[in-house]
Design a protein around this motif. Sequence first.
Motif, PDB file in Angstrom:
ATOM      1  N   ILE A 130       3.419   9.957   5.408  1.00 12.89           N
ATOM      2  CA  ILE A 130       2.774  10.200   4.118  1.00 12.89           C
ATOM      3  C   ILE A 130       2.192   8.884   3.616  1.00 12.89           C
ATOM      4  O   ILE A 130       2.899   7.870   3.533  1.00 12.89           O
ATOM      5  CB  ILE A 130       3.777  10.762   3.100  1.00 12.89           C
ATOM      6  CG1 ILE A 130       4.348  12.106   3.595  1.00 12.89           C
ATOM      7  CG2 ILE A 130       3.128  10.935   1.732  1.00 12.89           C
ATOM      8  CD1 ILE A 130       5.490  12.642   2.747  1.00 12.89           C
ATOM      9  N   CYS A 131       0.919   8.880   3.298  1.00 12.97           N
ATOM     10  CA  CYS A 131       0.301   7.670   2.762  1.00 12.97           C
ATOM     11  C   CYS A 131      -0.588   8.024   1.579  1.00 12.97           C
ATOM     12  O   CYS A 131      -0.966   9.181   1.385  1.00 12.97           O
ATOM     13  CB  CYS A 131      -0.486   6.923   3.836  1.00 12.97           C
ATOM     14  SG  CYS A 131      -1.908   7.824   4.501  1.00 12.97           S
ATOM     15  N   PHE A 132      -0.922   7.009   0.807  1.00  9.47           N
ATOM     16  CA  PHE A 132      -1.678   7.214  -0.426  1.00  9.47           C
ATOM     17  C   PHE A 132      -2.942   6.358  -0.396  1.00  9.47           C
ATOM     18  O   PHE A 132      -2.911   5.181  -0.010  1.00  9.47           O
ATOM     19  CB  PHE A 132      -0.812   6.874  -1.637  1.00  9.47           C
ATOM     20  CG  PHE A 132       0.433   7.713  -1.707  1.00  9.47           C
ATOM     21  CD1 PHE A 132       0.396   8.989  -2.240  1.00  9.47           C
ATOM     22  CD2 PHE A 132       1.639   7.246  -1.188  1.00  9.47           C
ATOM     23  CE1 PHE A 132       1.539   9.788  -2.276  1.00  9.47           C
ATOM     24  CE2 PHE A 132       2.784   8.030  -1.205  1.00  9.47           C
ATOM     25  CZ  PHE A 132       2.733   9.307  -1.752  1.00  9.47           C
ATOM     26  N   THR A 133      -4.040   6.947  -0.818  1.00 12.03           N
ATOM     27  CA  THR A 133      -5.332   6.281  -0.696  1.00 12.03           C
ATOM     28  C   THR A 133      -5.489   5.102  -1.653  1.00 12.03           C
ATOM     29  O   THR A 133      -6.432   4.318  -1.505  1.00 12.03           O
ATOM     30  CB  THR A 133      -6.475   7.283  -0.936  1.00 12.03           C
ATOM     31  OG1 THR A 133      -6.319   7.883  -2.231  1.00 12.03           O
ATOM     32  CG2 THR A 133      -6.460   8.375   0.127  1.00 12.03           C
ATOM     33  N   ASP A 134      -4.587   4.967  -2.644  1.00  6.60           N
ATOM     34  CA  ASP A 134      -4.691   3.837  -3.570  1.00  6.60           C
ATOM     35  C   ASP A 134      -3.750   2.706  -3.184  1.00  6.60           C
ATOM     36  O   ASP A 134      -3.503   1.812  -3.993  1.00  6.60           O
ATOM     37  CB  ASP A 134      -4.413   4.289  -5.003  1.00  6.60           C
ATOM     38  CG  ASP A 134      -2.960   4.675  -5.228  1.00  6.60           C
ATOM     39  OD1 ASP A 134      -2.282   5.076  -4.258  1.00  6.60           O
ATOM     40  OD2 ASP A 134      -2.477   4.572  -6.376  1.00  6.60           O
ATOM     41  N   ASP A 135      -3.239   2.732  -1.948  1.00  6.46           N
ATOM     42  CA  ASP A 135      -2.351   1.658  -1.473  1.00  6.46           C
ATOM     43  C   ASP A 135      -3.095   0.327  -1.536  1.00  6.46           C
ATOM     44  O   ASP A 135      -4.180   0.182  -0.959  1.00  6.46           O
ATOM     45  CB  ASP A 135      -1.912   1.957  -0.041  1.00  6.46           C
ATOM     46  CG  ASP A 135      -0.745   1.101   0.421  1.00  6.46           C
ATOM     47  OD1 ASP A 135      -0.800  -0.130   0.235  1.00  6.46           O
ATOM     48  OD2 ASP A 135       0.220   1.661   0.966  1.00  6.46           O
ATOM     49  N   GLU A 136      -2.505  -0.634  -2.243  1.00 10.42           N
ATOM     50  CA  GLU A 136      -3.164  -1.923  -2.435  1.00 10.42           C
ATOM     51  C   GLU A 136      -2.934  -2.890  -1.281  1.00 10.42           C
ATOM     52  O   GLU A 136      -3.517  -3.981  -1.246  1.00 10.42           O
ATOM     53  CB  GLU A 136      -2.697  -2.569  -3.747  1.00 10.42           C
ATOM     54  CG  GLU A 136      -1.264  -3.089  -3.745  1.00 10.42           C
ATOM     55  CD  GLU A 136      -0.224  -2.000  -3.967  1.00 10.42           C
ATOM     56  OE1 GLU A 136       0.953  -2.363  -4.162  1.00 10.42           O
ATOM     57  OE2 GLU A 136      -0.571  -0.795  -3.946  1.00 10.42           O
ATOM     58  N   MET A 137      -2.106  -2.502  -0.315  1.00 12.94           N
ATOM     59  CA  MET A 137      -1.824  -3.377   0.816  1.00 12.94           C
ATOM     60  C   MET A 137      -2.399  -2.836   2.123  1.00 12.94           C
ATOM     61  O   MET A 137      -3.105  -3.545   2.841  1.00 12.94           O
ATOM     62  CB  MET A 137      -0.308  -3.590   0.952  1.00 12.94           C
ATOM     63  CG  MET A 137       0.316  -4.287  -0.241  1.00 12.94           C
ATOM     64  SD  MET A 137       2.079  -4.606  -0.034  1.00 12.94           S
ATOM     65  CE  MET A 137       2.020  -5.857   1.254  1.00 12.94           C
TER      66      MET A 137
END
Length: 294
Positions: free
Chosen positions: A230-237
Amino acid sequence: MSQSIHSITLQTKSGDNLQAYWFTPQDHVLDAVKGKIVIASAMGVEQIYYRPIATWLAEQGYAVLTFDCRGIGESKTQHLKYYDCDIIDWAQQDYSAALNFVFKQPVDSTEIKPPVFWIGHSLGGQVFPLVENIGHVSKVITISSGTGYWKHNAASLRKKAPLFWYLVAPISTALCGYFPGKKLGIIGNLPKKVMFQWRKWCLHPEYCVGVETDKLRLIFTQTNTPLHSICFTDDEMLSVTNMRDLHALFTHKSKQLSELNPTDIGVERVGHLGFFKAQFEDSLWPDLLLPELT
């Protein structure tokens, strides 16, 4: 359902002690535990960060283990410059001690054993194939886990990455004998070998399998544990490309990658660390996590 927390000392096969906490449903009958869970931390993140979600999961009927690797959080028993472990040591020794503890815990009195799950955050979801007995877990769920290859990092981090990997990280680590992340306001303090190995991985397009031996690549490609990333498109890294690159290292069919835009799932922001914050106990945790724990 209430829960209780037990302080645990784990021991690796190399004889090192780790501090851990075992969260259990307090008023459960022994055959009512829904499952057992290991939460494996992100790089430099101490286990206390995961206490809210571990507590919540115990309240839902799961038994949950959090732990700190050698040199991190409550498992740091000496000056960090004296630790001789790298990331592979953490996976094969520390992570393995955590998983084996969970397998051995008698929380079930029937012939049907409760399922065991691995929840890996970032690093904890990158190197799980190296963990002893990982093939016996029912499912691996990774949160915000991708390769750290710097050219695929999120745009804001990618601009800073060359300065960090070519100057800040190697120079500060060499001078201090460990990576002084807390003083620099970056990641957290890390053992020297961990930082130097991680640096090599992040500078290579294929991350760890491009740097380490062919045996390690084979371990990744032969992994067949059911996996949901599960990943999120607003991940800052890490960018979605980082996430896809890691997911592609696993060649088995029993895998799924969910790329989620926070606004599409009713929240403003999640980012790299946000999923484990208590603010999501009435939204992301029941909506995204609970359906995976079956």
